[in-house]
Write an enzyme that holds these catalytic residues in place. Structure first.
Site, PDB file in Angstrom:
ATOM      1  N   GLU A  50       7.906  -4.055 -16.652  1.00  0.00           N
ATOM      2  CA  GLU A  50       8.238  -4.811 -15.445  1.00  0.00           C
ATOM      3  C   GLU A  50       7.599  -6.192 -15.509  1.00  0.00           C
ATOM      4  OE1 GLU A  50       6.449  -3.368 -11.665  1.00  0.00           O
ATOM      5  OE2 GLU A  50       5.907  -1.608 -12.833  1.00  0.00           O
ATOM      6  N   CYS A  55       7.301   1.110 -12.616  1.00  0.00           N
ATOM      7  CA  CYS A  55       6.469   1.878 -13.556  1.00  0.00           C
ATOM      8  C   CYS A  55       7.167   3.107 -14.115  1.00  0.00           C
ATOM      9  CB  CYS A  55       5.166   2.309 -12.886  1.00  0.00           C
ATOM     10  SG  CYS A  55       4.333   0.981 -12.040  1.00  0.00           S
ATOM     11  N   HIS A 105       1.336   9.236 -12.477  1.00  0.00           N
ATOM     12  CA  HIS A 105       1.288   7.768 -12.551  1.00  0.00           C
ATOM     13  C   HIS A 105       0.001   7.331 -11.846  1.00  0.00           C
ATOM     14  CE1 HIS A 105       2.015   3.582 -12.241  1.00  0.00           C
ATOM     15  NE2 HIS A 105       2.074   3.620 -10.916  1.00  0.00           N
TER      16      HIS A 105
HETATM   17  N1  CAA Z   1     -17.598   2.952  -0.896  1.00  0.00           N
HETATM   18  C1  CAA Z   1     -16.695   3.935  -1.159  1.00  0.00           C
HETATM   19  N2  CAA Z   1     -15.354   3.816  -0.894  1.00  0.00           N
HETATM   20  C2  CAA Z   1     -14.933   2.657  -0.334  1.00  0.00           C
HETATM   21  C3  CAA Z   1     -15.824   1.613  -0.033  1.00  0.00           C
HETATM   22  C4  CAA Z   1     -17.208   1.778  -0.328  1.00  0.00           C
HETATM   23  N3  CAA Z   1     -18.106   0.830  -0.075  1.00  0.00           N
HETATM   24  N4  CAA Z   1     -15.099   0.592   0.518  1.00  0.00           N
HETATM   25  C5  CAA Z   1     -13.803   0.994   0.550  1.00  0.00           C
HETATM   26  N5  CAA Z   1     -13.716   2.250   0.036  1.00  0.00           N
HETATM   27  C6  CAA Z   1     -12.506   3.064  -0.141  1.00  0.00           C
HETATM   28  C7  CAA Z   1     -11.561   2.994   1.047  1.00  0.00           C
HETATM   29  O1  CAA Z   1     -11.908   3.942   2.055  1.00  0.00           O
HETATM   30  C8  CAA Z   1     -10.248   3.333   0.370  1.00  0.00           C
HETATM   31  O2  CAA Z   1     -10.163   4.730   0.117  1.00  0.00           O
HETATM   32  P1  CAA Z   1      -9.099   5.640   0.909  1.00  0.00           P
HETATM   33  O3  CAA Z   1      -7.765   5.022   0.678  1.00  0.00           O
HETATM   34  O4  CAA Z   1      -9.255   6.978   0.287  1.00  0.00           O
HETATM   35  O5  CAA Z   1      -9.491   5.564   2.354  1.00  0.00           O
HETATM   36  C9  CAA Z   1     -10.379   2.680  -1.013  1.00  0.00           C
HETATM   37  O6  CAA Z   1     -11.779   2.482  -1.217  1.00  0.00           O
HETATM   38  C10 CAA Z   1      -9.700   1.317  -1.122  1.00  0.00           C
HETATM   39  O7  CAA Z   1     -10.177   0.502  -0.088  1.00  0.00           O
HETATM   40  P2  CAA Z   1      -9.159  -0.321   0.807  1.00  0.00           P
HETATM   41  O8  CAA Z   1      -8.035   0.568   1.253  1.00  0.00           O
HETATM   42  O9  CAA Z   1      -9.912  -1.036   1.859  1.00  0.00           O
HETATM   43  O10 CAA Z   1      -8.624  -1.338  -0.286  1.00  0.00           O
HETATM   44  P3  CAA Z   1      -7.615  -2.526  -0.123  1.00  0.00           P
HETATM   45  O11 CAA Z   1      -6.916  -2.472   1.182  1.00  0.00           O
HETATM   46  O12 CAA Z   1      -8.322  -3.769  -0.454  1.00  0.00           O
HETATM   47  O13 CAA Z   1      -6.556  -2.268  -1.286  1.00  0.00           O
HETATM   48  C11 CAA Z   1      -4.726  -1.188  -2.282  1.00  0.00           C
HETATM   49  C12 CAA Z   1      -6.160  -1.032  -1.810  1.00  0.00           C
HETATM   50  C13 CAA Z   1      -3.807  -1.271  -1.065  1.00  0.00           C
HETATM   51  C14 CAA Z   1      -4.348   0.016  -3.125  1.00  0.00           C
HETATM   52  C15 CAA Z   1      -4.581  -2.502  -3.104  1.00  0.00           C
HETATM   53  O14 CAA Z   1      -5.426  -2.468  -4.209  1.00  0.00           O
HETATM   54  C16 CAA Z   1      -3.166  -2.775  -3.578  1.00  0.00           C
HETATM   55  O15 CAA Z   1      -2.351  -3.335  -2.850  1.00  0.00           O
HETATM   56  N6  CAA Z   1      -2.845  -2.439  -4.876  1.00  0.00           N
HETATM   57  C17 CAA Z   1      -1.519  -2.684  -5.445  1.00  0.00           C
HETATM   58  C18 CAA Z   1      -0.470  -1.707  -4.954  1.00  0.00           C
HETATM   59  C19 CAA Z   1      -0.690  -0.312  -5.517  1.00  0.00           C
HETATM   60  O16 CAA Z   1      -1.271  -0.096  -6.555  1.00  0.00           O
HETATM   61  N7  CAA Z   1      -0.139   0.700  -4.804  1.00  0.00           N
HETATM   62  C20 CAA Z   1      -0.204   2.068  -5.254  1.00  0.00           C
HETATM   63  C21 CAA Z   1       1.066   2.826  -4.945  1.00  0.00           C
HETATM   64  S1  CAA Z   1       2.495   1.949  -5.616  1.00  0.00           S
HETATM   65  C22 CAA Z   1       2.456   2.338  -7.301  1.00  0.00           C
HETATM   66  O17 CAA Z   1       1.796   3.239  -7.721  1.00  0.00           O
HETATM   67  C23 CAA Z   1       3.252   1.466  -8.232  1.00  0.00           C
HETATM   68  C24 CAA Z   1       2.323   0.562  -8.964  1.00  0.00           C
HETATM   69  O18 CAA Z   1       1.878   0.891 -10.042  1.00  0.00           O
HETATM   70  C25 CAA Z   1       1.992  -0.698  -8.354  1.00  0.00           C
END
Ligand code: CAA
Length: 440
Positions: free
Chosen positions: A83, A120, A244
Site C-alpha cells: 500500500e 494490509c 494482522h
Molecule cells: N501506560 C500504559 N498504557 C498506556 C499509557 C501508559 N502511560 N498511556 C496510554 N496507554 C494505553 C492506552 O490506554 C491505550 O490502550 P487501550 O487502547 O487498551 O486503552 C494505548 O496505550 C494507546 O493509547 P492511546 O489510545 O491514547 O493512543 P493514541 O490515541 O495516541 O493512538 C492509535 C493509538 C489510535 C492506535 C494510533 O496509534 C493510530 O491511529 N494508529 C494508526 C491506525 C492503526 O494502526 N489502527 C489499527 C487498526 S487499523 C489496521 O490494523 C490497519 C493498519 O495496519 C493501519
C-alpha cells in the site's frame, strides 16, 4: 487434494530503528509506557536513504532464492502486495524482477507479474491467488513468489506516528510445501469503510480510534464466516493464532474477541461459568446498549481468568515478538506474526508438525480473512535459515533529529537528499529517481 502452501519465507527489515520509549516518547511528552505497555511497541524500523519498497522486497526475494537454490525458471509468478506503491501503472513486481535479473543468468519474462491492493490484507490475498493458481493446475511445475513490502509512514505529529514501520516479507508458494499448507476454507468479513484512506496522498487520513473498532467488527464477521465454511473452532485447536499486527495492543483486543467467540457453548465456557458466569446472549437484553455493556463486563472478567491468560501466553504472545521491535509493516505484518510464532516454537524445541495455525489477516477499508494452516514436518529447518534477529539487532539507532531527517527523506512531497546512516553490503540499493534505477 494437492497440498499447497508456503515452502519458504524471508524477512527484510528497514535498516534504521527508532526507539519509541527512549527517543520518541520524550519528544512527544509521553510516558514511555504508553508505547511499551499500551501499544506493546518498543521500536520501529525505517528504510535508510538507499532503501525503498523495491529494494527491501528484492533483497528478501534474493536471499530466499539463493538459499533455496531457485533460478528464475522455477518462478512462474511474482505478485507484490503493497500500500506504499509509487507507480500507478507498472506493478512493483516488475521493478523487483528487474533487480533480480541483474544477479541471475536467466530472466523472468515467462513469469506473470502483478500488484495487489487492499491495504494490509493484500499480502494474504496475493498468497491466496498463488495457492489458487497452483490448485487450478496452471503453474506448469513452477512456484510463485509473493512479496509483501511496505513503508508505513504517518504524518508527523499525528497519532499514527507511533505505529510506523518498514520491511518486506518474501514467500515461495509451491506444491508439497516445507513450511505450512493452506486450508481451502476461508472466512471473510468485508464492508465499505472510510476510517483509513490514502486518496492520491502518501500519508493516511486515519481515524485511529474508529479503525480499531472496524478491525474488530470485520474480524468477528470473518471468524463467523470461517465457521460456516469449516465448522466450529475451539481455542485448543490451534498452536498459534497470528493476527494482522499494526501494534501488539491491537492484537490483545482481537485475541480476547476471538477467544470468547471460540469458547461459546464449549467445555471452556462451562468450566469458567462458576467464576464469571456465562456469556450474555443478545436475546436476554431489551436493548443493544445493555447487551454490549454486559458483554464488556464479561470480557473484562474473562481476560483475568487463568484459562485465558494461559491460552494467550501460548497461542498469541509468541506471535508478537518481531512486531514489537519493528512496528507495522502493513501487508507483511501478519506474515511476520507467523514467523515470530514458528521461530518461538523452534526456540522452545516444540515439534509443531501436523499442528494448526489460525491466520487472521486484515486490511483497512475494510476486510478480514481467516484461514487455517497446517505446519509441515521439517518446518524447523526452514526457520533455522532466517537471520531476522541479526537484522533487527544490527539496525542503526536513530536520534530524534536523524529520525526527522529520514521521515523527510521518505516523504514524497518534500523528499530531501540525505547521506545514508548505514553502509549497504552486497544488496540492492535505490540509486535515485528519473529514470528509476535500481542497482546492485
Ligand atoms: N501506560 C500504559 N498504557 C498506556 C499509557 C501508559 N502511560 N498511556 C496510554 N496507554 C494505553 C492506552 O490506554 C491505550 O490502550 P487501550 O487502547 O487498551 O486503552 C494505548 O496505550 C494507546 O493509547 P492511546 O489510545 O491514547 O493512543 P493514541 O490515541 O495516541 O493512538 C492509535 C493509538 C489510535 C492506535 C494510533 O496509534 C493510530 O491511529 N494508529 C494508526 C491506525 C492503526 O494502526 N489502527 C489499527 C487498526 S487499523 C489496521 O490494523 C490497519 C493498519 O495496519 C493501519
Amino acid at each position: 487434494m494437492t497440498s499447497v502452501g508456503i515452502d519458504a519465507i524471508e524477512v527484510r527489515t528497514g535498516r534504521l530503528k527508532l526507539d519509541l520509549a527512549e527517543t520518541f516518547a520524550p519528544e512527544q511528552g509521553d510516558d514511555p509506557e504508553k508505547y511499551t505497555k499500551g501499544l506493546g511497541l518498543f521500536s520501529s524500523s525505517f528504510p535508510d536513504a538507499y532503501e525503498d519498497i523495491v529494494t527491501m522486497g528484492a533483497n528478501a526475494a534474493h536471499r530466499l532464492m539463493e538459499r533455496k537454490g531457485l533460478e528464475p525458471e522455477d518462478v512462474g509468478r511474482i505478485d507484490v502486495a503493497t500500500e506504499s506503491s509509487f507507480d500507478n501503472s507498472k506493478p512493483v513486481s516488475t521493478y523487483i524482477a528487474g533487480c533480480l535479473e541483474q544477479v541471475y543468468d536467466g530472466d523472468f519474462h515467462h513469469a506473470n507479474k502483478g500488484e495487489r491492493k487492499f491495504a494490509c490484507i493484500a499480502g494474504t490475498q496475493s498468497l491466496d491467488d498463488a495457492v489458487n493458481w497452483i490448485l487450478a493446475g496452471r503453474n506448469r511445475g513452477r512456484g510463485a513468489l509473493v512479496i509483501a513490502t511496505d513503508t508505513a509512514l504517518y504524518a508527523r505529529d499525528s497519532s499514527g506516528e507511533a505505529t510506523q514501520g518498514a520491511g518486506a516479507v518474501a514467500m515461495y508458494i509451491t506444491e508439497d510445501p516445507d513450511l505450512v499448507e493452506l486450508s481451502t476454507e476461508q472466512g471473510y468479513g468485508s464492508a465499505d469503510e472510510t476510517d483509513f484512506l490514502k486518496p492520491n496522498q502518501q500519508f493516511p487520513s486515519v481515524d485511529g480510534k474508529r479503525s480499531v473498532q472496524v478491525y474488530l467488527a470485520r474480524m468477528r464477521e470473518a471468524l463467523e464466516d470461517f465457521e460456516r465454511a469449516a465448522g466450529d473452532t475451539h481455542p485448543d485447536d490451534y498452536a498459534f493464532i497470528p493476527f494482522h499486527t499494526p501494534f501488539p495492543g491491537m492484537v490483545r483486543k482481537a485475541a480476547v474477541l476471538g477467544y470468547r467467540h471460540m469458547i461459546r457453548g464449549t467445555d471452556v465456557e462451562d468450566e469458567l461459568a462458576d467464576d464469571i458466569g456465562r456469556q450474555p446472549r443478545r436475546d436476554d437484553f431489551d436493548s443493544r446498549e445493555a447487551f454490549e455493556e454486559a458483554m464488556s463486563d464479561y470480557v473484562d472478567d474473562l481476560k483475568e481468568t487463568d484459562a485465558y491468560r494461559e491460552w494467550y501466553g501460548e497461542a498469541i504472545d509468541p506471535t508478537l515478538s518481531i512486531s514489537s521491535q519493528v512496528g507495522n509493516w502493513y501487508t507483511g505484518s501478519v506474515h511476520i506474526a507467523r514467523v515470530s510464532a514458528l521461530k518461538h516454537a523452534v526456540e522452545e524445541g516444540r515439534d509443531l508438525a501436523g499442528q494448526k495455525l489460525l491466520v487472521a489477516s486484515y486490511g483497512s477499508g475494510a476486510q478480514a480473512e481467516i484461514h487455517e494452516e497446517t505446519v509441515q514436518p521439517g518446518f524447523e529447518d526452514e526457520l533455522a535459515e532466517l537471520n531476522v534477529d541479526e537484522q533487527v539487532e544490527r539496525r542503526y539507532d536513530l536520534s530524534f533529529s536523524e529520525y526527522e531527517q529520514i521521515h523527510d527523506r521518505h516523504n514524497h512531497e518534500k523528499s530531501v537528499e540525505l547521506e545514508p546512516f548505514t553502509q549497504p553490503d552486497s544488496e540492492f540499493v535505490f540509486d535515485g529517481w528519473g529514470p528509476m534505477n535500481e542497482r546492485q
